[in-house]
Scaffold this active site. Structure first.
Site, PDB file in Angstrom:
ATOM      1  N   TYR A 147      -0.567 -26.570  40.077  1.00  0.00           N
ATOM      2  CA  TYR A 147      -0.972 -27.904  39.666  1.00  0.00           C
ATOM      3  C   TYR A 147      -0.213 -28.838  40.599  1.00  0.00           C
ATOM      4  CZ  TYR A 147      -2.043 -25.553  35.193  1.00  0.00           C
ATOM      5  OH  TYR A 147      -2.495 -24.709  34.231  1.00  0.00           O
ATOM      6  N   PHE A 207       7.667 -27.096  39.026  1.00  0.00           N
ATOM      7  CA  PHE A 207       7.982 -25.742  39.468  1.00  0.00           C
ATOM      8  C   PHE A 207       7.145 -25.343  40.687  1.00  0.00           C
ATOM      9  CE2 PHE A 207       8.991 -25.772  34.889  1.00  0.00           C
ATOM     10  CZ  PHE A 207      10.337 -25.450  34.967  1.00  0.00           C
ATOM     11  N   CYS A 208       5.887 -25.775  40.703  1.00  0.00           N
ATOM     12  CA  CYS A 208       5.039 -25.509  41.877  1.00  0.00           C
ATOM     13  C   CYS A 208       5.591 -26.226  43.098  1.00  0.00           C
ATOM     14  CB  CYS A 208       3.612 -25.962  41.610  1.00  0.00           C
ATOM     15  SG  CYS A 208       2.803 -25.125  40.224  1.00  0.00           S
ATOM     16  N   CYS A 220       2.962 -30.280  39.095  1.00  0.00           N
ATOM     17  CA  CYS A 220       3.903 -29.355  38.453  1.00  0.00           C
ATOM     18  C   CYS A 220       5.229 -29.293  39.213  1.00  0.00           C
ATOM     19  CB  CYS A 220       3.270 -27.970  38.393  1.00  0.00           C
ATOM     20  SG  CYS A 220       4.418 -26.645  37.946  1.00  0.00           S
TER      21      CYS A 220
END
Length: 304
Positions: free
Chosen positions: A99, A104-105, A102
């Site tokens: 995403y 974490f991404c 996001c």
């Protein structure tokens, strides 16, 4: 490929709360039929989608002749044992399922960008996740490297780092490990209550869905308004869970804590960023165009 040197300039304007509230109500009405047709809890699926749950120094040798011979010998030996170029250790086919917003991404992307690892991005629909139906793992990021699936942002970074440094020539310090843990266990938890603090900010955070991904108009509409609605309410639960009374104060406090940790250094890693630096940059990168990120830069010492 961009180098990770500093946070990008924060430039987007903040839309009015009143008009945004009307847009949210209208959008929610438009997708109510869609939501009702799904048997699973709509807000829970959205919350789950967004991860809301977690050179060596040689000794001097006396004697000019002996030193010259030894130095020559060591130089030849070092050249003979020189490690292969980093490019040979790099993965050849890298695909990141993500995403755009996001944290974490973006932590994984920060690592890939810094090490100049080319990769393709597949934007995942946060509602139906059709892009990752092939995987048993239903969260993002998912990284496919030469056909191998990797999950969990910190684990992905660790595995890639070991692949680039197979001889363990670069080791993680206790300080670096401590601050990487701080990112995962504290910093990320203050982001959601700030990103989705108000109706207008929740909608602002989902603007990316209108330009990213291969989605239909209906899918974009549903993802934006359903996602903003769900995450607005989820952020309130997260605020309570993590004992946050003032969202902005918590965000500003985290930013100042990081600046203090640098102790005047350019990076925590010294002259070059280490994995903790990349982690902090990565999780903060999604808010660089949002009101929360703009406020953070304005009211703390973290800078752009």
């Amino acid at each position: 490929m961009r180098r990770v040197n500093q946070l990008a300039t924060l430039s987007r304007a903040f839309s009015g709360a009143a008009s945004s509230h009307q847009r949210l109500v209208q959008g929610a009405a438009m997708i109510s039929t869609y939501a009702a047709s799904n048997s699973q809890c709509f807000a829970s699926r959205i919350a789950e989608s967004f991860g809301v749950s977690n050179p060596s120094v040689a000794r001097g040798v006396t004697g000019t002749v002996f030193f010259s011979v030894a130095a020559s010998s060591l130089a030849q030996e070092a050249q003979a044992k020189e490690a292969p170029p980093v490019e040979k250790l790099m993965p050849k086919d890298v695909v990141l399922y993500q995403y755009e917003a996001c944290p974490f991404c973006n932590k994984v992307k920060a690592f890939l960008d810094y090490y100049n690892i080319p990769y393709k991005v597949v934007e995942v629909n946060p509602i139906n996740k059709k892009e990752i139906k092939w995987s048993d793992y239903k969260k993002v990021p998912i990284l496919k490297i030469d056909g191998e699936q990797m999950v969990d942002s910190s684990d992905i970074v660790d595995k890639l780092f070991q692949r680039i440094h197979p001889d363990n020539s670069v080791t993680e310090s206790d300080e670096e490990r401590q601050w990487r843990g701080w990112v995962d266990n504290h910093l990320v938890h203050v982001l959601s209550p700030n990103i989705y603090r108000s109706v207008s900010e929740a909608l602002e955070s989902f603007d990316y869905i209108t330009t990213h991904g291969n989605f239909s108009f209906t899918e974009r509409l549903v993802a934006k308004y359903a996602g903003a609605t769900a995450m607005y309410f989820v952020s309130k639960k997260l605020k309570k869970r993590h004992n946050i009374t003032d969202e902005r104060a918590a965000l500003y406090g985290a930013a100042e804590t990081w600046v203090d940790a640098l102790k005047g250094r350019q990076y925590l890693g010294g002259l070059k960023p280490n994995l903790a630096d990349l982690a902090v940059f990565g999780v903060l990168r999604p808010i660089r165009y949002l009101k929360s990120g703009k406020d953070m830069v304005e009211h703390t010492r973290i800078g752009e």
